[in-house]
Design an enzyme around this catalytic site. Sequence first.
Site, PDB file in Angstrom:
ATOM      1  CB  SER A 160      19.275  33.095  19.854  1.00 39.76           C
ATOM      2  OG  SER A 160      18.117  32.997  19.548  1.00 39.76           O
ATOM      3  CE1 TYR A 186      19.798  37.156  16.753  1.00 42.06           C
ATOM      4  CE2 TYR A 186      18.174  35.584  16.562  1.00 42.06           C
ATOM      5  CZ  TYR A 186      19.051  36.368  17.300  1.00 42.06           C
ATOM      6  OH  TYR A 186      19.132  36.346  18.752  1.00 42.06           O
TER       7      TYR A 186
END
Length: 316
Positions: A160, A186
Amino acid sequence: MGNSRVTTPFGAQSTASEVIAGLDLTGYRVIVTGGGSGIGTETARALAGANAEVTLAVRNIEAAKVAAEDIVGDTGNNKIHIAPLDLADQASIVAFVADWHGPVHILVDNAGIMATPELRTPQGWEMQFATNHLGHFALTSGLRDSLAAAGNARVVVVSSVGHLNGQIVFDDIHFQRRPYDPWEAYGQSKTANILFAVEAAERWAADGITVNALNPGRIPATNLSRHIGEVQSAPASFEPNSTAVSWKTPVQGAATSVLLATSPLLAGVSGRYFEDCNEAAPHQPGIRRGVAAYALDPGNAARLWQVSLDALAGRR
């Protein structure tokens, strides 16, 4: 090949079906984690459309049944299987690997969670790192012989743009001494995805296995974003008017995964990070795209591999 940046005729708006057009994957066996929803389903659909045998490795069996029926109806390919896999549960991963027989030609490490509240596995591992990285590390390592058996197997790891939120804090990966931050956690897990690709590319080259990571782009309304409403101070890239990240439909979001999994243009390419169907440029401060130097650093990659092995060695 040298280290020149890999480019293709495809871009941010390309779809999964466009990048795989004309390819025949008859005889290929494919696993897509998280194949029951979002870009996982679209990745599986494109591969099924090229006649691959596709296994959806999922936590939610019921959702996967719906997705599988949809894929069969859409492609006419009935070689779509469903297998239970909970990446946060090491026993589930061990069982999946034990149940798998024969080669794996393509493995798409697609499943993931994002910006969850503070959660831990029974081992005490922070849940995003445990699921997004350690789960896929265990799965992919467990399937290594099956990947090697395929000859020229490809592993595709969905990372990501969130990896830009931060590198791995090796002395406190699991937030035991620092306050938990869902976006740092994350970002750390997504940096780990890229570092895994870097190190696996080195270690498994002799087996003919290539491993690449990617940023799929921002895809609204998938299960991945289900926790965002609960989280304060989301990064600027999540503002709806943000132009820093390519906003995409699920079929566009799956395109880079499918390209890396299948395209002849990527034959022999390994240990790299892609976005918008091309190898990413180095990150420039203030712009939410590109790849951070720390995510490609061989020293970080080797260290993470050892940390991951150590974690799994104590898993039982």
